[in-house]
Design an enzyme around this catalytic site. Structure first.
Site, PDB file in Angstrom:
ATOM      1  N   HIS A  98       0.837  -1.204   0.000  1.00  0.00           N
ATOM      2  CA  HIS A  98       0.000   0.000   0.000  1.00  0.00           C
ATOM      3  C   HIS A  98       0.869   1.250   0.000  1.00  0.00           C
ATOM      4  O   HIS A  98       0.610   2.199   0.731  1.00  0.00           O
ATOM      5  CB  HIS A  98      -0.969   0.024   1.187  1.00  0.00           C
ATOM      6  CG  HIS A  98      -1.982  -1.055   1.163  1.00  0.00           C
ATOM      7  ND1 HIS A  98      -3.049  -1.068   0.303  1.00  0.00           N
ATOM      8  CD2 HIS A  98      -2.075  -2.194   1.879  1.00  0.00           C
ATOM      9  CE1 HIS A  98      -3.761  -2.147   0.517  1.00  0.00           C
ATOM     10  NE2 HIS A  98      -3.202  -2.858   1.449  1.00  0.00           N
ATOM     11  N   HIS A  99       1.919   1.233  -0.826  1.00  0.00           N
ATOM     12  CA  HIS A  99       2.769   2.400  -0.964  1.00  0.00           C
ATOM     13  C   HIS A  99       3.581   2.298  -2.248  1.00  0.00           C
ATOM     14  O   HIS A  99       3.627   1.255  -2.879  1.00  0.00           O
ATOM     15  CB  HIS A  99       3.707   2.560   0.244  1.00  0.00           C
ATOM     16  CG  HIS A  99       4.788   1.527   0.307  1.00  0.00           C
ATOM     17  ND1 HIS A  99       4.615   0.323   0.968  1.00  0.00           N
ATOM     18  CD2 HIS A  99       6.036   1.498  -0.207  1.00  0.00           C
ATOM     19  CE1 HIS A  99       5.725  -0.387   0.862  1.00  0.00           C
ATOM     20  NE2 HIS A  99       6.598   0.299   0.143  1.00  0.00           N
ATOM     21  N   ALA A 100       4.191   3.408  -2.596  1.00  0.00           N
ATOM     22  CA  ALA A 100       5.173   3.477  -3.675  1.00  0.00           C
ATOM     23  C   ALA A 100       6.364   4.237  -3.113  1.00  0.00           C
ATOM     24  O   ALA A 100       6.264   4.880  -2.068  1.00  0.00           O
ATOM     25  CB  ALA A 100       4.592   4.198  -4.886  1.00  0.00           C
TER      26      ALA A 100
END
Length: 135
Positions: free
Chosen positions: A51-53
């Site tokens: 749930h991130h970049a």
């Protein structure tokens, strides 16, 4: 054009009788110099990680044991991968939003191009979509 995730195969040697060694010795297989190595274990199968970049960090993710379902999104679109062999890694470029689901007992290894820096993380999906121009 933005980079997209892709699978990398690693060299293996050995036999069933003596064991198998998998190596990234031939650096041409990795698209960056490794600065950080970390591993993930004990993730419950119902828990989705990621749930991130990352703004700048590139990674290669390997399932040493078990399997990982990976949903990877870039400006180019969404791809899905299943990592289930320790001689294959997934290249995750910068600005790639990931969602990872681990099978029970999975141990994952991650090779990263940078040292950890919280400022490098994009954790708000809406802001990520704005940054890549997909709003």
């Amino acid at each position: 054009m933005a980079e997209t995730p892709y699978l990398i195969s690693f060299e293996q040697g050995g036999t069933v009788l003596e064991g198998v060694l998998t190596s990234t010795q031939f650096a041409r297989q990795l698209p960056f110099a490794v600065k950080r190595v970390f591993w993930i274990q004990g993730t419950p199968p119902e828990r989705v990680r990621g749930h991130h970049a990352n703004r700048n960090t590139q990674e290669v993710l390997v399932a040493l044991t078990g399997s990982i379902n990976v949903k990877a999104e870039t400006a180019e679109g969404v791809s899905e991968f299943i990592l289930s062999a320790p001689n294959h890694g997934l290249y995750i470029p910068a600005l790639c939003w990931t969602e990872l689901t681990f099978a029970e007992g999975t141990i994952a290894l991650c090779l990263a191009s940078t040292d950890y820096d919280e400022q490098d993380y994009l954790r708000d999906y809406g802001k990520y979509k704005q940054l890549i121009g997909k709003v």
